[in-house]
Design an enzyme around this catalytic site. Structure first.
Site, PDB file in Angstrom:
ATOM      1  N   SER A 147      30.716  75.969  49.614  1.00 15.26           N
ATOM      2  CA  SER A 147      30.277  74.571  49.597  1.00 15.26           C
ATOM      3  C   SER A 147      30.932  73.832  50.757  1.00 15.26           C
ATOM      4  O   SER A 147      32.029  74.201  51.195  1.00 15.26           O
ATOM      5  CB  SER A 147      30.683  73.901  48.275  1.00 15.26           C
ATOM      6  OG  SER A 147      30.550  72.495  48.354  1.00 15.26           O
ATOM      7  N   TYR A 184      37.184  71.540  42.595  1.00 12.35           N
ATOM      8  CA  TYR A 184      36.030  72.267  43.126  1.00 12.35           C
ATOM      9  C   TYR A 184      36.246  72.639  44.594  1.00 12.35           C
ATOM     10  O   TYR A 184      35.986  73.776  45.000  1.00 12.35           O
ATOM     11  CB  TYR A 184      34.769  71.415  42.971  1.00 12.35           C
ATOM     12  CG  TYR A 184      33.499  72.108  43.394  1.00 12.35           C
ATOM     13  CD1 TYR A 184      32.960  73.128  42.614  1.00 12.35           C
ATOM     14  CD2 TYR A 184      32.840  71.744  44.568  1.00 12.35           C
ATOM     15  CE1 TYR A 184      31.787  73.772  42.990  1.00 12.35           C
ATOM     16  CE2 TYR A 184      31.669  72.381  44.951  1.00 12.35           C
ATOM     17  CZ  TYR A 184      31.145  73.399  44.166  1.00 12.35           C
ATOM     18  OH  TYR A 184      29.981  74.031  44.545  1.00 12.35           O
TER      19      TYR A 184
END
Length: 248
Positions: free
Chosen positions: A146, A159
């Protein structure tokens, strides 16, 4: 990076295959000729995927599995070995967002779950299938990351940290296997119209985002036996590979 590779006769393992990008990657790989081993927690989503794959003339094996079940991941590798004796493609797509929150407000159980799914689960998966991918004439590992791994935006700490760790795992794995037929790359899919994106950005207009099928189509060529790149990050939004700068 838009050419559809011929995956006839190849065996592909896709995690997080019950929805979103993973669902579409699995569907498109099956359409390209691969036998897809579809892994996810949600049985209903896997059954929908199986219906779609069979409707198009493809083949799939469904594996309901939570990636926090580490012993289950180990058994999966053994089952693949017993049935096929190798694995040609790994798509480590499954992931958990956790919460968007200041670090000091994140509950320990939430942090631990994100790390268990995104980092430990991915490492355990690599550990389980590495010998199988090495048996392929052109093993391909695609690790979903990501942009958060690099931007480290406020409130995205768990995250972001998990995806940075996953990229580090992929880079080390790529370096370990650079003299083999196995190619290992990370992928930043960019903003895509998924349930996770909606959870993270509830005020965003989903109609402004690419659909999972569009993102999956740009990732698919990374499974090609003709691929030469390894140890790199592929940015779907820019359709380019980025080389990591190694220390002197």
């Amino acid at each position: 990076m838009t050419e559809i590779p011929d995956l006839s006769g190849r065996v592909a393992l896709v995690t997080g295959a019950s929805r979103g990008i993973g669902y579409q990657i699995a569907k498109q790989m099956a359409a390209a000729g691969a036998h897809v081993i579809a892994v996810a927690r949600t049985v209903g989503g896997l059954e929908d995927l199986d219906d779609e794959i069979k409707k198009a003339g493809g083949e799939a094996t469904l594996v309901p599995l939570d990636l926090t079940d580490m012993a289950g991941i180990d058994r999966l590798g053994g089952a693949i070995n017993d049935r096929w004796g190798k694995l040609d493609i790994l798509v480590a797509n499954a992931g958990a967002l956790g919460v968007i929150s200041p670090l000091g407000h994140v509950e320990a159980k939430v942090f631990d779950k994100v790390m268990a799914v995104n980092v430990t689960g991915t490492w355990r998966l690599i550990r389980s299938v590495d010998p199988l991918l090495r048996k392929s004439d052109a093993g391909r590992a695609i690790i979903l990351s990501s942009g958060a791994a690099h931007s480290a935006r406020a409130f995205w700490g768990p995250y972001a940290a998990s995806k940075a760790a996953v990229e580090a795992l992929a880079r080390s794995w790529a370096d370990e296997t650079k003299n083999s037929a196995l190619r290992v790359n990370s992928v930043d899919p960019g903003a895509t119209r998924t349930a996770m994106r909606a959870q993270a950005m509830p005020g965003e207009d989903p109609d402004t985002l690419p659909k999972p099928a569009e993102t999956a189509a740009k990732i698919l060529p990374l499974a090609s036996p003709a691929l030469t790149e390894t140890g790199k990050l592929f940015q779907v939004h820019h359709e380019r590979f980025v080389s990591y700068r190694m220390p002197e």
